[in-house]
Scaffold this active site. Structure first.
Site, short mmCIF file in Angstrom:
data_model
loop_
_atom_site.label_atom_id
_atom_site.label_comp_id
_atom_site.label_asym_id
_atom_site.label_seq_id
_atom_site.Cartn_x
_atom_site.Cartn_y
_atom_site.Cartn_z
CB CYS A 166 -0.25 -3.04 8.55
SG CYS A 166 0.85 -1.72 7.98
CD GLU A 169 -1.42 -2.36 1.98
OE1 GLU A 169 -0.21 -2.70 1.86
OE2 GLU A 169 -2.24 -3.02 2.63
#
Ligand code: THU
Length: 135
Positions: free
Chosen positions: A90, A58
């Protein structure tokens, strides 16, 4: 945003996972982010033998978009094809996502396209940190 757009974005995330450098976890992840003019940037997780230096897919994708001059992300897809359940971003990535994506931005994350979770930035990160800081 239409599901067909997000579905195509998910496929780009899946393709990006093929470029993962994950010899330690053997857990490839790909991400694709759409910017405010529709341009898509992808990224993969990049690990390091000093494990703490590893970077998630990401953040790789977001940093590519920001490095190209973009500041606003309008859609996010994450693919973790080796997982047996949909893997969400996360905590560190949720904070980074919140810097460039508004709460209503759609996020699709999955191990397969068929079982992907369809959610939003605000649902993933409801108590956004430090938004009171002026830019
Ligand atoms: N990882 C990501 O790239 N994105 C996630 O959303 C979850 C975890 C990476 C970090 C590490 O390289 C590997 O997956 C195992 O945790």
């Amino acid at each position: 945003m239409q599901d067909s757009v997000l579905s195509a974005l998910y496929e780009q995330a899946l393709q990006a996972a093929a470029h993962s450098y994950s010899p330690y976890s053997h857990f490839p992840v790909g991400a694709a982010v759409m910017t405010d003019d529709g341009t898509v940037f992808t990224g993969a997780n990049i690990e390091n033998r000093s494990f703490g230096l590893s970077n998630c897919a990401e953040r790789s994708a977001i940093f590519a978009a920001v490095s190209a001059g973009y500041r606003t992300i309008t859609a996010i897809a994450i693919a973790a094809p080796a997982a047996d359940y949909p893997v969400g971003p996360c905590g560190a990535c949720r904070q980074v996502i919140s810097e460039f994506a508004a709460g209503d931005v759609p996020v699709w994350f999955g191990n397969t396209a068929a079982t992907a979770v369809h959610t939003t930035v605000a649902k993933l990160y409801p108590f956004d940190s430090l938004h009171e800081l002026a830019k």
